[in-house]
Structure formats: structure tokens, C-alpha cells
Motif scaffolding. Structure first.
Motif, PDB file in Angstrom:
ATOM      1  N   PHE A   6       0.843  -1.201   0.000  1.00  0.00           N
ATOM      2  CA  PHE A   6       0.000   0.000   0.000  1.00  0.00           C
ATOM      3  C   PHE A   6       0.881   1.255   0.000  1.00  0.00           C
ATOM      4  N   HIS A   7       0.227   2.394  -0.171  1.00  0.00           N
ATOM      5  CA  HIS A   7       0.944   3.661  -0.323  1.00  0.00           C
ATOM      6  C   HIS A   7       1.012   4.419   1.008  1.00  0.00           C
ATOM      7  N   LEU A   8       2.069   5.227   1.141  1.00  0.00           N
ATOM      8  CA  LEU A   8       2.225   6.033   2.349  1.00  0.00           C
ATOM      9  C   LEU A   8       2.529   7.480   1.970  1.00  0.00           C
ATOM     10  N   ALA A   9       1.942   8.393   2.731  1.00  0.00           N
ATOM     11  CA  ALA A   9       2.255   9.809   2.531  1.00  0.00           C
ATOM     12  C   ALA A   9       2.284  10.490   3.897  1.00  0.00           C
ATOM     13  N   TRP A  10       2.771  11.705   3.908  1.00  0.00           N
ATOM     14  CA  TRP A  10       2.938  12.455   5.168  1.00  0.00           C
ATOM     15  C   TRP A  10       2.212  13.785   5.038  1.00  0.00           C
ATOM     16  N   LEU A  39      13.861  19.795   5.369  1.00  0.00           N
ATOM     17  CA  LEU A  39      14.780  19.101   4.464  1.00  0.00           C
ATOM     18  C   LEU A  39      15.121  17.721   5.032  1.00  0.00           C
ATOM     19  N   ASN A  40      15.313  17.683   6.373  1.00  0.00           N
ATOM     20  CA  ASN A  40      15.514  16.391   7.042  1.00  0.00           C
ATOM     21  C   ASN A  40      14.337  15.469   6.813  1.00  0.00           C
ATOM     22  N   MET A  41      13.155  16.053   6.940  1.00  0.00           N
ATOM     23  CA  MET A  41      11.928  15.271   6.774  1.00  0.00           C
ATOM     24  C   MET A  41      11.851  14.686   5.367  1.00  0.00           C
ATOM     25  N   ALA A  42      12.123  15.524   4.378  1.00  0.00           N
ATOM     26  CA  ALA A  42      12.020  15.065   2.990  1.00  0.00           C
ATOM     27  C   ALA A  42      13.016  13.930   2.735  1.00  0.00           C
ATOM     28  N   ARG A  43      14.243  14.095   3.259  1.00  0.00           N
ATOM     29  CA  ARG A  43      15.256  13.039   3.050  1.00  0.00           C
ATOM     30  C   ARG A  43      14.843  11.758   3.762  1.00  0.00           C
ATOM     31  N   SER A  44      14.370  11.907   4.986  1.00  0.00           N
ATOM     32  CA  SER A  44      14.013  10.740   5.797  1.00  0.00           C
ATOM     33  C   SER A  44      12.839   9.973   5.161  1.00  0.00           C
ATOM     34  N   LEU A  45      11.814  10.711   4.720  1.00  0.00           N
ATOM     35  CA  LEU A  45      10.642  10.033   4.152  1.00  0.00           C
ATOM     36  C   LEU A  45      10.952   9.453   2.775  1.00  0.00           C
ATOM     37  N   GLU A  46      11.918  10.034   2.096  1.00  0.00           N
ATOM     38  CA  GLU A  46      12.341   9.429   0.827  1.00  0.00           C
ATOM     39  C   GLU A  46      13.105   8.124   1.087  1.00  0.00           C
ATOM     40  N   ARG A  47      13.948   8.133   2.120  1.00  0.00           N
ATOM     41  CA  ARG A  47      14.639   6.866   2.456  1.00  0.00           C
ATOM     42  C   ARG A  47      13.597   5.797   2.822  1.00  0.00           C
ATOM     43  N   ASN A 401       8.939  16.084  14.766  1.00  0.00           N
ATOM     44  CA  ASN A 401      10.330  16.373  15.165  1.00  0.00           C
ATOM     45  C   ASN A 401      11.211  15.244  14.638  1.00  0.00           C
ATOM     46  N   ARG A 402      12.519  15.408  14.820  1.00  0.00           N
ATOM     47  CA  ARG A 402      13.436  14.420  14.244  1.00  0.00           C
ATOM     48  C   ARG A 402      13.294  13.053  14.914  1.00  0.00           C
ATOM     49  N   ARG A 403      12.924  13.052  16.192  1.00  0.00           N
ATOM     50  CA  ARG A 403      12.767  11.766  16.874  1.00  0.00           C
ATOM     51  C   ARG A 403      11.585  10.991  16.269  1.00  0.00           C
ATOM     52  N   THR A 404      10.468  11.685  16.066  1.00  0.00           N
ATOM     53  CA  THR A 404       9.303  11.025  15.464  1.00  0.00           C
ATOM     54  C   THR A 404       9.662  10.480  14.082  1.00  0.00           C
ATOM     55  N   LEU A 405      10.388  11.301  13.307  1.00  0.00           N
ATOM     56  CA  LEU A 405      10.767  10.860  11.961  1.00  0.00           C
ATOM     57  C   LEU A 405      11.638   9.609  12.019  1.00  0.00           C
TER      58      LEU A 405
END
Ligand SMILES: Cc1cc2nc3c(=O)[nH]c(=O)nc-3n(C[C@H](O)[C@H](O)[C@H](O)COP(=O)(O)O)c2cc1C
Length: 438
Positions: A6-10, A39-47, A401-405
Motif C-alpha cells: 500500500f501507499h504512504l504519505a505524510w 529538508l531532514n523530513m524530505a530526506r528521511s521520508l524518501e529513504r 520532530n526528528r525523533r518522530t521521523l
């Protein structure tokens, strides 16, 4: 295990001060204007191979609680908000596969400006842009753009239908092979492949063609979130992904079935639109830890009833500051704003006071209750998708926040991937191709 992942989005609730007052947010009060967290979020969710990040926007400072901006400004409720197109552009430059979906209101942009902005974003992202097409709902937002107030709810969607026709024509004003870039002849663009639009509608008119040229996707991906019957018809006509906070498995299935019915009536294939359901999973290393976190979240919600009512009032245009919140919401209260939210609030109230209802409304669960270890939550997400039929989830986390990500990228996602429930790698370069890959 589902046949397909299935698909995931934020769902990023607006670009800027995130989760003010929440733990693990560092010096967010002074760092919010810098884009690092996003920018951290975008990188993390792309990984983590998410399909997309949706950036919410509403273009005004809330004023619907007690007729004042005070509670919004003091508590950073949807303010400050930076322009989503800038944050979207920055996110595209640190990623290469994830879709980025800024929100732009049809009341706020002339269709020509919008078509050019979204086409430009599609170009600079290499074909990874979507547009969350919203009609807007607040008179305060309308006043920021020189109007007296918002048009009536269903009229806004009639206008938005015409708006879609205009922007689609503008995006189509360049044929896909219009750029010849022939160094020998010196011709960059073949003039016979770029066409005027000459649109004269009831609400909008434009001449065209678009001066930006088209983006790699031609027509960028359209996201939508109409919850009312009229909103669902609009979404079913135009959207390739719809996000919704439907309450419980039956409501999720019914919503998706209804969207499919409308799509078929409009000659579209249901598989051409992915319906994603809002979730805010509460994770822990053990079940006990997750339950403790849930209790803490519930305690915070009890303490923040007024702030939460102010936020709810912002999307429903209802001034809850006018009511005795220890009594039920009077029956005569209606909204020219988000209708589905008010309907859900009433369904949940069952004669209880506004305070009691708000304490539990969207506090620790959204579409479904997800609380436990990463493995338990992953298993539950898989079961829910089996029962609903698809198509995925939209994370809407209160504590951004970064911890949640990290908990999601390094905890929940591997658990989902191990079960074959979500992708381990992107299949394609463009956003639409990934979104509609299965
Ligand atoms: C997950 C989600 C995200 C939304 N994001 C926005 C947004 O950024 N800006 C906005 O004006 N409305 C936003 N909305 C509101 C919808 O566009 C829509 O107005 C709302 O769901 C109510 O539906 P209705 O307009 O059909 O009554 C969002 C709704 C949902 C469920």
C-alpha cells in the motif's frame, strides 16, 4: 499480507513552526524559519520510500476563537506559516524520488499563475510535483485577497471545477515535444506546437499559452480532500490521490467505495486514484511504553481543549469561544467551512459537552487507533488495509520532530517492509508513475 503493497504519505501541517510546546523539538521557537527540519523530513521520508509529502496551507491567521488572533498567535496554532511553494521547491532539491505536494487555494491564485507555478515546480523537481487543490473555507482568508468573504460552500466547488478546466488547458498548451532544442537551426521551441487557450468561462478567463512551458509530467498530480458530498464529487472528478479522516473501518470502506462510484460515473477507473486515510500511530518499544505515551497524549489533549477548539474553529469557521463549552454544541450551529469535520464532531458528541467531546476528538487516533510496538502497529495497518481494500495511509503526526521521523523511518517502516506491506524501493522517476504503479 496484501497482494500489493500500500501507499504512504505524510501530512505536514503547514510549513514553519512545527509542534510548538511538544517535547523533542529542540529550539524550534528560534529555528522555525530555517528549512532544516523540512529538508531532514524530505530526506528521511524518501529513504522510507513514501509516495509524497503534502504541505497544508490556509493563508491567514486564525481569528475564529473569541473573535481574536490571540490564542492562535500565543500557541502557534497554524501560524507562522511560510509560503508552501518555497518549502516545496527546497524539498525537491534534496530529494530525487519522493512526490512533493504543496497546497494552493483556488481562491488565492489566478489559474494562470497557479498553472505556471506548479509547472515550474514540476520542472525543477524532475516530475515529482502534485498540487493539493483546495477551495479554501475561511472568510478571513478571503479577506486577505480583497474579497468580502468566501462564496457559498457548493459554489466554491463549481468555481473550482471550472478552475481545473482552465489549468488543465494551460498545462496542455504546449505539446509534449514542443521543445526541439535544435542547435543546427537555432530553434528552441517549435511554434506550431504551442497553442493559445482563449478560455472564457463563467468565473475565469485566460489567453495562454503558458510561458513556463510544461513540466515532465505534463499534467501534475492532483491531490484533494473534499469530505462533503459536493467535495467528494469534485475530488472524484479530478484527483489522483484523496486524503481523508474517515472514522473506523466501515466509514473508510464506505468513503472509498463512494469515491469509486463517483469516479465510474465520470468515466474514470477507480485504480487511477489512491485514497489515503489519516493516521497518527503511537509507537513504543513495548506495548506498555506505547500505552504510556498514549496516556500522556490524552492528558495533553485534556489540558489543551481551548487550543484544540480554536484549531477546529479555524477549519469550521465556528467561534467556540462564544459557547459555554461545558454544555453540548447547540443544534442550530452549521458551517460554511469543512462540513465532514463538523459532522464527525456531532456524531462523536452523543449529547456530551463540547469540552468532553473535544478532549477525545482526533486526540489519540484519527481514522483508526494505532498504538503499540512497531511490529504490532505494522501488522494492524496490514489488517486494516485488507478490510478496507486499499489504498494506504497519510501520517498526520502532532509531534513533528526528528525523533518522530526516526521512529517511523527506522522503526515502523522496516516492520512494514518486512511484511511486504510497503515498497522497499521506488519503481519510477516521476511521482504519478510511482503513485499509480500498484
Ligand atoms: C488531510 C487533509 C488535508 C487538508 N488540507 C487542507 C489545506 O491544506 N488547506 C485547506 O484549505 N483545506 C485543507 N483541507 C480541507 C479540504 O480541502 C476540505 O475542505 C475539507 O476536507 C472539507 O470538505 P468539504 O470542503 O467538501 O466540506 C484538508 C483536509 C484534509 C482531510
Amino acid at each position: 499480507m496484501t497482494a500489493n503493497p500500500f501507499h504512504l504519505a505524510w501530512f505536514l501541517q503547514g510549513s514553519s513552526a512545527q509542534a510548538w510546546g511538544e517535547p523533542w523539538t529542540g529550539h524550534i521557537g528560534t529555528t522555525w524559519a530555517q528549512p532544516e527540519l523540512f529538508l531532514n523530513m524530505a530526506r528521511s521520508l524518501e529513504r522510507a520510500c513514501f509516495d509524497y509529502i503534502l504541505i497544508e496551507d490556509s493563508s491567514y491567521v486564525g481569528e475564529s476563537f473569541g473573535g481574536s488572533t490571540e490564542i492562535y498567535l500565543k500557541n502557534a496554532i497554524a501560524v507562522p506559516r511560510q509560503d508552501p511553494s518555497v518549502v516545496a521547491a527546497l524539498m525537491t532539491q534534496v530529494t530525487s524520488r519522493i512526490g512533493i505536494v504543496p497546497t494552493f487555494g483556488t481562491y488565492a491564485y489566478h489559474p494562470y499563475l497557479l498553472a505556471r507555478l506548479v509547472a515550474t515546480l514540476d520542472q525543477v523537481s524532475g516530475g515529482r510535483i502534485g498540487w493539493n487543490a483546495v477551495t479554501g473555507s475561511s472568510d478571513f482568508a478571503a479577506m486577505n485577497f480583497g474579497m468580502q468573504g468566501m462564496p457559498e460552500h457548493d459554489t466554491r466547488y463549481d468555481m473550482a471545477d471550472e478552475y481545473m478546466e482552465v489549468v488543465r488547458k494551460l498545462w496542455g498548451s504546449w505539446e509534449p515535444d514542443a521543445i526541439v532544442a535544435d542547435r543546427k537551426s537555432g530553434v528552441l521551441v517549435d511554434p506550431s506546437k504551442v497553442h493559445a487557450v482563449n478560455f472564457q468561462g463563467k468565473y475565469f478567463s485566460t489567453r495562454g499559452p503558458l510561458n513556463s512551458g510544461v513540466g515532465p509530467q505534463g499534467q501534475p498530480v492532483i491531490a484533494q480532500a473534499g469530505g462533503s458530498p459536493r467535495g467528494r464529487r469534485f475530488a472524484a472528478a479530478h484527483a489522483e490521490t484523496i486524503v481523508v479522516n474517515a472514522k473506523g473501518i466501515d466509514a473508510m470502506r464506505a468513503y472509498r467505495d463512494d469515491v469509486h462510484k463517483h469516479m465510474i460515473a465520470q468515466g474514470r477507473k477507480p485504480s487511477d486514484c489512491k485514497v489515503l486515510f489519516l493516521i497518527n500511530p503511537i509507537l513504543g518499544e513495548t506495548m506498555e511504553e506505547a500505552l504510556e505515551r498514549k496516556e500522556t497524549r490524552q492528558r495533553m489533549a485534556n489540558q489543551q481543549v481551548e487550543q484544540r477548539l480554536a484549531h477546529f474553529g479555524k477549519v469550521t469557521n465556528i467561534d467556540f469561544g462564544k459557547f459555554d463549552i461545558d454544555k453540548p454544541l447547540p443544534d442550530h450551529v452549521t458551517t460554511n467551512g469543512h462540513q465532514l469535520n463538523l459532522e464527525q464532531f456531532r456524531t462523536m458528541a452523543k449529547g456530551r459537552s463540547i469540552r468532553e467531546t473535544m478532549a477525545s476528538f482526533n486526540a489519540v487516533d484519527l481514522s483508526i487507533d494505532l498504538c503499540g510496538t512497531c511490529d504490532a502497529v505494522a501488522a494492524r495497518m496490514g489488517e486494516v488495509m485488507q478490510e478496507v481494500g486499499g489504498d494506504g495511509f497519510l501520517f498526520s503526526m502532532p509531534n513533528v520532530n526528528r525523533r518522530t521521523l526516526a521512529e517511523i523511518e527506522d522503526g515502523l517502516i522496516p516492520a512494514l517492509q518486512d511484511r511486504g506491506l510497503v515498497r522497499k524501493a521506488y519503481e519510477h522517476e516521476h511521482f504519478r508513475a510511482n503513485l499509480l504503479a500498484y
